[in-house]
Design a protein around this motif. Structure first.
Motif, short mmCIF file in Angstrom:
data_model
loop_
_atom_site.label_atom_id
_atom_site.label_comp_id
_atom_site.label_asym_id
_atom_site.label_seq_id
_atom_site.Cartn_x
_atom_site.Cartn_y
_atom_site.Cartn_z
N TYR A 191 0.86 -1.19 0.07
CA TYR A 191 0.14 0.06 -0.10
C TYR A 191 1.13 1.32 0.01
O TYR A 191 2.14 1.21 0.63
CB TYR A 191 -0.79 0.09 1.43
N TYR A 192 0.51 2.28 -0.87
CA TYR A 192 1.02 3.58 -0.94
C TYR A 192 0.27 4.77 -0.66
O TYR A 192 -0.81 4.57 -1.15
CB TYR A 192 2.04 3.81 -2.33
N ILE A 214 3.67 -3.15 3.73
CA ILE A 214 3.54 -4.55 3.93
C ILE A 214 2.56 -5.10 4.87
O ILE A 214 1.68 -5.76 4.55
CB ILE A 214 4.89 -5.26 4.36
N GLN A 215 2.43 -4.21 6.02
CA GLN A 215 1.57 -4.70 7.03
C GLN A 215 0.12 -4.00 6.75
O GLN A 215 -0.77 -4.42 7.29
CB GLN A 215 1.93 -4.59 8.54
N HIS A 216 0.01 -2.71 5.78
CA HIS A 216 -1.28 -2.22 5.64
C HIS A 216 -1.91 -1.46 7.04
O HIS A 216 -2.98 -1.25 7.13
CB HIS A 216 -2.27 -3.29 5.14
N THR A 217 -1.05 -0.91 7.87
CA THR A 217 -1.30 -0.33 8.94
C THR A 217 -1.01 1.13 8.77
O THR A 217 0.10 1.29 8.14
CB THR A 217 -0.61 -0.92 10.16
N LEU A 218 -1.69 2.07 9.09
CA LEU A 218 -1.88 3.42 9.06
C LEU A 218 -1.53 3.97 10.38
O LEU A 218 -2.19 3.72 11.20
CB LEU A 218 -3.06 4.01 8.49
N CYS A 241 6.16 -3.90 -5.01
CA CYS A 241 6.56 -3.45 -3.54
C CYS A 241 7.73 -2.34 -3.82
O CYS A 241 8.25 -1.93 -3.01
CB CYS A 241 6.93 -4.53 -2.74
N ASP A 242 8.22 -2.45 -4.97
CA ASP A 242 9.28 -1.43 -5.32
C ASP A 242 8.86 -0.23 -6.01
O ASP A 242 9.50 0.47 -6.59
CB ASP A 242 10.36 -2.11 -6.06
#
Length: 1937
Positions: free
Chosen positions: A1424-1425, A1440-1444, A1468-1469
């Protein structure tokens, strides 16, 4: 007779001759004392034979030749006289002098002139002193030269020797030292280096030989010592020495363990050797050389293969060996052999022997399985796919641990269908094998479920090869190739909105054609993530859907009536193929919402005793359940608080009414009493609102009824009457008594009682109106003698009034009787005391006199006392006595006036005393009734003082041997008595009194005898002084006479130690010891000075000349010199008398031993090169020996070295062990197998002394490697690892890499890679060095999904290389066609502002529509970005963990919510591009809305710090005075504010008469919620003044602010009326700015009292104008200014006010007195008012009739005109002239607007853009009401087409049409930019949503806040369609307020 005569004549001749000859005389100096003394050194070195030692001189008065001679035989043998001239001769030494034979010679010299008679000569004594020289050697006394000493004997004295020396002094002092014999056999390294274990010290002239350490016979069995004796003439000539030899032999003891002398390091034996075979032999001997014990051998108990002969040490085999035994490590066994000494202590030693077991082929290949193998493989698997072995106990491994070819074997497989192959084919020792598919065509699960195989392992040896077989069962696995199918296309259910958790609401069913868990049995159900997914739960097995734990708040029909969730079915236990179906829920309403009151509570006021509320009071609630159902119908009831049934409530409407009147006094007090609201008491009712649902729900609320108190009770005094007596001297303002009255009313001011004296006070008394305290009036006196007429009784009438107003005020009265009592106020009179004479020694207690005082008052009580401050005493000289309190000698009886002596008197201190006497009447009523007088006392002298010496003691000095009569001192004494004749005398020992004389009259003391200090150093006497009185009195004083000394004694050394020791590292200044000498003399003669001979100290030591402290002066080095003999001298009178020869001295010899310090660092023996060993080095054999030396004392720990490894031994492979104090062995702790390499050991050498010194040496060890390890793969770690590669991977790409390591070193560890030509090796190639595998042929997933290759890793070992194989599987993956998608567009997050502990927020997961790969247990990670909305960096996202995560402190007041955009990607790059807005069509984007929950972090703030308001005196109780407003940026409960008034309220109130008014404690109350300050008292018409109070506001957490409120009382005639051309509603928004500006210019405080629509002179309202009523307050004294003063102030500032009045359109300022005030101010105008009112009434009726008639006519005319007008601005209106009256219609009712003329128009109006829009919009002639057919409202003053009432439906429709038209015209004109309609306009239903977004230019046009209207945009007159459009707001007037 002749013969005698002859004789006589001869005698006479001779006598004459003699008388004529003078005898000779020796010339000798007086210094010699008459004797010639010669000091000659002995021997040839001192005074050799033949030396002239002296020249004799003599003289003869006659000049005769003189002859010198020697008297005695000894003298002539020793000396010879050689004449020199007539009167001199030389003495020549003819015999050698020897001091040891004769120390001195006493000889006699003679001289004669030959005339003094035969045999007669003049004699002269000669003393020859022979001085010593060092000419004798020390001689040893006999001692045993051989000494036997047991080894290990403790340190002790072993021998004492003595050598004598005949010399004197230092020449005869012998010291001893020890030397070893160099080159003697048996001297070990320690002794050769000077480390002798023996030491000798000199004590008392003898040599004490000590053994310093335990000795070791094995190291050395004897010592040859040489003892050296030498005198101490080292610095004074030659040194004589003597030596003696000593042989020390050691007696051996049994203290050493055995030592191995024969040990083979490595021995080899074949593993098939038979038991009994001899393997090796060891030999050990006793470590003691003098005692040789028998040795017994044994082996370690853990050994199981070998035994040893205990006598001869032969090791033999006792059990068959097995090289493959796990205990045999790498084919080697470690054998521990112990040798034990056959002695009582049984010491032992151990050693290790390595036995290498040689291999034989004794093992067959073996498989790691218990019996057989079971494996499985998927159907349709491609070739080279390995099978999977089942069972943890059966491993696909095979092994044969024989060495070389014995351990090499072949693998093969035989199956029924020839479907599989095995690899590897050849195995060395051991390998992991794999079974691979050979042909995939027959692997069909439906046709073949399993097959049987046999695996065979056969050795590669040519002869007697061993073979092993094992069965293998391979099962075929089914493949999942069907997806689940649901029984319905969708599911719909109904569920009650309050369904409990766990309630099953429906179920779904799906089936799968596959078998087992891949089919229907393996289907698992789940809910896809969504808005309500958490609210439901589904049974994964049955598909039953139930209410979940997360349903709280989601299943709410009032929020949403239908919910949809997606259900997924997935086979293979939820990991396989999937399918989804829609599941809908329809919510059924239940009674789950209780009624909600529109307010949190309800309040109302009512006076007591009333039956009706001031207005209809209704409580109201609503219910959110389904409308028009029983669930939402509400019924009201009172359930609590109505204890007396005083109230009732209507069940349906909720209207509350009073049933019975209320009595305020019967209500219980409340907390309002403490807040200053005691006149109000609340009744708290609980009203319940219940719905009619099943079961019914209800809500309770609090209804507070504030009951006001009414003054219905009169005050009542607590007593019927009062009486009191008061003293005639009662002070003014003093309290007499207190009256008290009570009022039974319940609150203030009704129950506040005020008191006043109605009559009888006669200006003598006053009363406190509040407390009822009666006091004496100021300036009044109650003395009957000063009262005319004389009055002793007063009768007062006192009234008590309550706080009622006007006629409601009640009162009561009471009588008070006051009696005046007499007091004592006359002063006493004192009789004069006179003069009293008395002797000074009268005893204490004698009464001197008695005083008498009289007082004319009745019952006086007189007390007497002495005023010490006014009294004094004077001595006989008449001087004032200050150092003695002489008045304290006397005491007066306070009752009877008797004066007596209380302390002993002393005339010598004071002769005359004058006492100040006071007499006081203590019974007097007032203080200070006294009388005074003076009494004189004269003291007469008595002899009561001893003579007193002028000094407390006398101290003098006198030199010994002083002459008689020498003065010493003079005594002097004095006597305080009048008789002062004094005589002196001495008391003391008689021997002292003989030495001095005292004159008894003068006191002079002189010397009278021989004084000797050695007898008496001090003469201590007692002097006596006596007076001549009767009786005589005496005193004594000590006299100390010091006798001064002369130098007549030599110093003497005390008995102190002569041997000292000092550490060699002692710094200069270190104290070694102290010598002490004393001299009986004193002063400089007794002061001893110490000196040291520098030759004996060699400059290393010094002695303190004063203290005798011996100190170190230079650094010592024990290694340079071990001891010193110091010569010390003690001199007296050294500083003064040494140079003059008046000093005396003494000598002392001291020995200083230098103690060793650990100051030498060990020094390693140099070494070079590397110590080379192999990794199979025998650990018992030392690697090397390390040597080091230390110069410190070897007999102490300072010289003992301990070795250790400091660095380089990280693995713990090595150790170092001391051999002795200077060497150590470096050994291996364990075998070095596998530990090859170079090691650098940092060896540490540290001595054992304190503060040890350390040295380091690096020892290089080189352990060579043996290639005994094959490479081991570390990446990947497991065999048969599968790699995944996309099928579109380009040729030449690196798909993976392998890595292997080799535990060997050097070339043995260099690994090279290659691909074996098996499997699919042609597709790939490998880099031989890096291990990177590259694709060289294109991949095709449809042809082959799996590729098999085998990688070989080979080392570069010499001479034999080793290798390892690794099998790899490459899985060809499908191409990723879909990006991950979010299941929702918007994700809401709620967090708390300013919360630093906010946890990471999990964002929803994405869905991937790509087909999953069969071999993948999980999909590729999705990252996620944040791609938008995070410009401030407030958030961070874990991709990676998708935590904000919140990164910065968020403030809701700055921004209530944050919107960020998140993108999901499988790359992921990725460096994502930032986007500006969220695109709902892009499912890879997610809009995250972060809502901030408020916390109370902002305090409330008042709009301003000072609020002012005016209050007229006719204001009603409870009316609003002012509203204080505070704001809080927070929201919700955090912004709920409460207002309070701080107590007390400061007030300055005066009545018209100037009296201060009391109105109670709380004149104002404040509404806690609104901040409205209300009146809490009834103002009186004649009151004036102001109130000053402080208000404060706080929120729910206690944050607060405060402000000041000033309320001014004013009359109506004090107000000023300002007429402004502005609408009241608009002016209200600007009145505060106007008030502030007006106050700043005038300097006064301006308050706005009222704003009204302007009324013309004819009474008609002009809604375009506003009358503002203001009053002005003087800022200096807070007084309300009169109108004329205000008008003058305005006139004085007219220039400054011009611009302000223009800005606010001020038309007029005038006084604001109302007609009512004018009439009521004059009673004569009442009749005029009545007549005027009647006339006005009749006129109004007449006008009403006429108005109705005229109105009907004009209505018809307007309709006709409107019908003929061109609608909405036709061309006929374009050229209209500009002189039209602005903002009016031409066709309105006459008189509705004034016709403005230019000459009447104010200048400021011409520049007012608000009212002068420049041009008409063309609608002046349009009557909208006429167009629409609506009757015009009669209350309108204008029919302007743009005028509309917000409450009129017709007007709203018109406004909509106007807005619609304007928006369309604006939108069609391209020259118009941004136009924005107001929020209110957009709320009108007929204006379209897009119209609300029209903007014009850069300006933002909102509705005209002046007139509650809307903006009308018009085109500039005269402009064309292509010209620029000018927009101006038009004023829209309203017809209603």
């Amino acid at each position: 007779m002749a013969c005698p005569a002859r004789i006589v004549s001869i005698l006479m001749a001779l006598l004459a001759l003699v008388a004529a000859n003078q005898p000779p005389r020796f010339e000798v100096t007086d210094e010699s004392g008459g004797e010639i003394v010669l000091k000659l050194k002995e021997g040839d070195e001192g005074t050799p034979v033949g030396s002239i030692i002296y020249r004799i001189k003599a003289s003869d008065a006659d000049g005769d030749a003189l002859e010198f001679g020697l008297q005695g035989h000894v003298a002539n043998e020793l000396l010879r006289i050689q004449p020199v001239g007539r009167n001199e001769a030389d003495l020549q030494l003819i015999k050698e002098l020897d001091r040891e034979t004769e120390e001195e010679y006493s000889l006699v010299l003679t001289v004669t002139d030959g005339k003094i008679g035969a045999g007669q000569a003049i004699r002269q004594s000669l003393l020859i002193i022979v001085e010593d020289v060092n000419d004798n050697r020390p001689v040893f006394q006999p001692f045993a030269n051989t000494l036997m000493l047991r080894e290990n004997a403790p340190p002790a004295v072993i021998l004492t020797v003595e050598a004598t020396d005949r010399d004197q002094g230092v020449y005869g002092q012998v010291v001893y030292s020890l030397e070893s014999i160099e080159g003697e056999d048996g001297i070990d390294e320690e002794t050769a280096a000077g480390g002798m274990p023996f030491a000798i010290t000199t004590v008392g002239g003898k040599g004490i030989l000590r053994c310093l350490m335990p000795l070791d016979y094995e190291r050395r069995s004897w010592y040859q010592l040489r003892i050296l004796a030498k005198d101490q003439a080292s610095d004074q000539g030659r040194i004589n020495t003597a030596t003696a030899g000593l042989l020390v032999r050691l007696i051996d003891e049994d203290d050493q363990g055995p030592e191995f002398i024969t040990v083979p390091s490595v021995t080899r034996v074949a593993e098939d050797a038979q038991p009994g075979t001899s393997v090796l032999r060891v030999k050990a001997i006793d470590g003691d050389r003098g005692v040789n014990q028998r040795i017994i051998y044994s082996l370690d108990a853990s050994n199981q293969y070998f035994a040893i002969d205990p006598k001869d040490g032969v090791v033999y085999l006792i059990q068959q060996l097995d090289r493959e035994d796990p205990n045999v490590v790498n084919g080697a066994l470690m054998l521990v052999i112990t040798a034990t000494e056959d002695s009582p202590l049984r010491p032992s030693v151990t050693t290790e022997v390595t036995i290498l077991v040689l291999d034989v082929n004794d093992q067959a290949p073996a498989f790691r399985t218990s019996g057989s193998y079971v494996a499985e493989v998927d159907e349709n698997s491609p070739a080279n796919v390995p099978v999977t072995f089942l069972g943890s106990e059966s491993l696909p491994e095979v092994y044969d641990y024989d060495q070389g070819k014995n351990g090499t074997f072949y693998l093969s497989i035989h199956c029924d269908d020839d479907l599989f192959d095995i690899s590897p084919g050849v195995v060395v020792n051991e390998a992991v094998f794999s079974i691979r598919v050979k042909s995939h065509l027959a692997l069909d699960y439906e046709e073949l479920r399993s097959t049987n195989c046999t695996i065979t392992a056969t050795e590669a040896v040519a002869k007697q090869a061993k073979t092993t077989t094992v069965p293998l069962l391979i099962r075929i696995r089914d493949v999942n190739d069907h997806i689940p199918q649901f029984s319905r296309p969708s599911y719909q259910v109904q569920v009650r909105e309050n369904a409990a958790v766990g309630t099953i609401i429906g179920s779904v069913v799906a089936t799968d054609a596959d078998s087992g868990q891949l089919g229907t049995d393996g289907i698992r159900y789940s809910l896809l993530p969504g808005s309500i997914a958490d609210a439901l739960e589904i049974d994964p097995l049955s598909g039953a859907v139930s209410i979940g734990r997360g349903a709280s708040g989601l299943l709410d029909r009032e929020k949403v009536s239908q919910l949809i969730v997606m259900v997924e079915a997935r086979d293979s236990l939820g990991l396989g193929n999937r399918n989804t179906v829609q599941f809908s829920l329809e919510l059924v309403d239940v009674n789950d919402n209780a009624p909600v009151f529109i307010q949190s509570h309800f309040e109302i006021y009512i006076n007591e005793n009333e039956l009706n509320f001031p207005y209809a009071f209704t409580v109201e609630a609503f219910d959110r359940d389904l409308n028009d159902s029983d669930n939402s119908r509400i019924r009201y009831s009172i359930i609590d608080g109505d204890l007396q049934s005083n109230f009732s409530i209507h069940r349906v409407t909720g209207e509350l009414s009073v049933v019975h009147p209320l009595d305020f006094e019967l209500l219980a007090p409340s907390i309002l009493d403490t807040q200053g609201l005691g006149h109000v008491r609340p009744i708290n009712l609980t009203v319940r609102a219940s719905d009619m649902g099943t079961p019914p729900l209800y809500t309770d609320t609090r209804v507070v009824i504030f009951v006001h108190d009414v003054n219905d009770f009169a005050p009542t005094f607590t007593r019927p009457s009062y009486s009191v007596a008061v003293a005639e001297d009662a002070a003014p303002d003093s309290s007499i008594l207190q009256v008290q009255a009570l009022d039974m009313d319940g609150s203030s001011p009704n129950n506040v009682v005020a008191y006043r004296i109605q009559s009888g006070a006669r200006d003598k008394f006053v009363i406190d109106s509040t407390t009822g305290i009666v006091s004496v009036a100021l300036g009044a006196t109650l003395d009957p003698d000063q009262t005319h007429p004389r009055t002793v009784r007063y009768q007062l009438e006192i009234l008590a009034l309550d706080g009622g107003v006007g006629s409601r005020q009640l009162h009561a009265s009471v009588t008070v009787m006051i009696s005046v009592a007499d007091v004592n106020n006359k002063s006493p009179v004192l009789v004069e005391p006179g003069v009293v004479r008395v002797q000074e020694n009268v005893p204490v207690g004698v009464v001197l006199t008695q005083l008498i005082a009289t007082d004319p008052d009745e019952r006086p009580i007189i007390r007497y006392w002495i005023d010490h401050a006014a009294s004094e005493g004077r001595n006989e000289m008449g001087f004032l006595v200050r150092d003695e309190n002489v008045t304290s000698w006397f005491e007066i009886n306070t009752t009877d006036g008797r004066i007596r002596v209380v302390r002993q008197m002393d005339r010598e201190k004071a002769e005359t005393i004058r006492l100040a006497i006071r007499a006081e009447d203590v019974a007097a009523a007032t203080i200070g009734q006294t009388a005074s007088g003076t009494m004189t006392i004269i003291l007469e002298d008595v002899n009561d003082h001893d003579p007193i010496f002028i000094q407390p003691f006398y101290r003098r000095s006198v030199a010994e041997n002083s002459n008689r009569g020498a003065a010493i001192l003079t005594l002097s004494a004095d006597d305080a008595d009048l008789n002062r004749s004094i005589t002196y005398s001495f008391d003391g020992p008689a021997e002292l009194l003989e030495l001095i004389h005292l004159n008894s009259e003068t006191g002079e003391v002189v010397v009278s005898g021989k004084i000797d200090r050695e007898r008496f150093a001090w003469m201590n006497l007692t002097a006596k002084a006596s007076d001549s009185g009767m009786p005589r009195r005496s005193s004594f004083v000590p006299v100390f006479i010091q006798v001064l000394d002369e130098n007549d004694n030599n110093p003497q050394f005390a008995s102190v130690p002569t041997n000292f020791s000092v550490r060699e590292n002692s710094p200069p200044g270190t104290v070694i010891g102290t010598v002490q000498a004393f001299d009986v003399d004193v002063g400089d003669f007794g002061h001893v000075t110490y000196l040291m001979d520098r030759r004996s100290s060699k400059g290393r030591f010094s002695v303190d000349p004063e203290t005798g402290v011996i100190m170190v002066t230079e650094l010592l080095d024990r290694e340079e010199q071990q001891s010193y003999t110091l010569i010390l001298e003690a001199w007296d009178n050294y500083r003064v008398g040494y140079a003059a020869g008046e000093s005396r001295n003494a000598f002392q010899q001291v020995t200083v031993q230098v103690m060793d310090e650990n100051d030498e660092t060990p020094v390693f023996e140099a070494r070079s090169g590397c110590v080379s060993v192999t990794e199979f080095h025998d650990a018992r054999v030392p690697l090397t020996t390390i040597h080091a030396s230390d110069r410190d004392d070897p007999t102490t720990p300072n010289g003992h070295i301990v070795f250790s490894i400091q660095e380089g031994n990280d693995k713990g492979l090595f150790s170092v062990n001391n051999i002795d104090h200077s060497s150590a062995r470096l050994t291996a702790v364990q075998p070095l197998v596998g530990h090859h390499g170079n090691y650098t050991l940092r060896i540490r050498a540290q001595d054992r002394g304190p503060g040890p010194n350390v040295a380091f040496q690096e020892v290089e060890l080189c352990v060579s490697d043996y290639n005994d390890h094959a490479p081991v793969f570390v990446r990947p770690e497991q065999n048969n690892t599968t790699f995944r590669v996309y099928e579109n991977t380009t040729v030449g790409s690196i798909i993976t890499s392998v890595s292997a390591i080799d535990e060997d070193a050097g070339l043995n560890s260099q690994v090279r890679y290659s691909i074996r030509p098996v499997g699919n090796w042609k597709w790939f190639e490998i880099d031989g060095v890096t291990g990177e595998i590259t694709l060289i042929q294109p991949l095709d997933r449809e042809k082959q999904k799996l590729l098999q290759i085998r990688i070989e890793a080979r080392d570069s070992g010499i001479p034999t290389w080793l290798s390892t194989d690794l099998d790899l599987t490459i899985y060809v993956r499908n191409i990723n066609d879909h990006q991950p998608q979010f299941p929702m567009d918007v994700f809401q997050i709620n967090i708390t502002e300013h919360d630093p502990s906010t946890d990471a927020i999990q964002l929803p997961e994405t869905v991937d529509l790509d087909e999953p790969d069969e071999l993948l247990s999980a999909r590729d990670p999705v990252c996620y970005y944040i791609v938008g909305g995070n410009q401030q960096g407030a958030f961070s996202l874990d991709r990676i963990q998708h935590t904000l995560t919140v990164e910065k402190t968020l403030d809701r007041e700055e921004q209530a919510s944050h919107v960020i955009v998140v993108r999901a990607s499988e790359n992921c790059d990725l460096d994502p591009e930032v986007i500006d807005s969220f695109d709902p069509a892009d499912d890879s984007l997610l809009k995250v809305v972060v809502n901030l929950k408020d916390i109370n972090d902002n305090p409330p703030t008042f709009e301003r710090k000072v609020f002012t308001a005016g209050l007229t005196t006719d204001a009603d109780f409870g009316s609003e005075v002012v509203r204080v407003i505070a704001t809080d940026p927070d929201v919700g409960i955090n912004a709920k504010l409460s207002y309070y008034i701080r107590k007390p309220v400061q007030s300055t109130l005066l009545s018209r008469s100037g009296q201060e008014e009391q109105i109670g404690v709380n004149p104002f109350v404040i509404d806690r919620e609104t901040g409205i300050v209300s009146l809490n008292f009834d103002p009186q018409r004649d009151m004036k003044g102001y109130f000053d109070m402080e208000v404060y506001v706080n929120d729910s957490d206690g944050f607060n602010d405060n402000a000041r409120v000033l309320v001014y009382l004013l009359r109506h005639d004090q107000r000023v009326k300002f007429v402004l051309r502005q609408h009241p509603q608009f002016l209200r928004t600007r009145i505060d700015q106007f008030k502030e500006a007006l106050g700043n210019i005038t300097g006064a405080i301006v308050n706005v009292d009222e704003l009204k629509v302007h009324s013309n002179e004819d009474g008609q309202l002009d809604k375009t104008r506003t009358d503002a009523y203001l009053h002005f307050v003087n800022a200096k004294d807070n007084s309300v200014m009169e109108v004329d003063a205000v008008l003058r102030l305005i006139d004085a500032n007219v220039e400054s006010l011009d611009q302000l009045f223009k800005d606010y359109n001020v038309l007029d300022t005038s006084a604001a007195e109302t007609l009512g005030d004018a009439l009521t101010s004059n009673p004569q105008n009442f009749s005029l008012l009545w007549a005027s009112g009647t006339a006005v009434f009749l006129a109004m009726i007449l006008l009403l009739v006429l108005g109705l008639c005229v109105s009907q006519r004009f209505i018809l005319m307007r309709k006709l005109k409107a019908a003929s007008a061109t609608a909405f601005g036709s061309q006929s209106n374009v050229n209209r002239t500009s002189n039209q009256v602005p903002n009016t219609n031409q066709h309105t009712v006459e008189g509705s607007n004034p016709v403005w003329r230019n000459e009447l128009e104010p200048e400021w109006f011409k520049h007012d853009d608000i009212y002068r829009s420049g041009e008409s919009d063309g609608l002046d002639s349009l009557d909208v009401n006429a167009i629409l057919g609506n009757a015009p409202p009669t209350s309108r003053n204008s029919s302007d087409a743009n005028t509309a009432s917000l409450k009129s439906t017709t007007t709203e429709a018109f406004n909509r049409s106007i807005l619609q038209r304007n928006a369309n015209s604006i939108r069609s004109n391209k020259s118009i930019g941004n136009v924005t309609l107001s929020e209110k306009e957009c709320e009108i239903g007929e204006v379209k949503e897009e119209d609300c977004e029209v903007t014009v230019g850069k300006g933002l046009y909102q509705r005209n806040v002046y007139h509650f209207g809307y903006p009308v945009f018009q085109q500039d007159k005269g402009s064309t369609s292509s010209s620029t459009t000018f927009l101006s707001p038009r004023k829209l007037e309203t017809t209603e307020l």
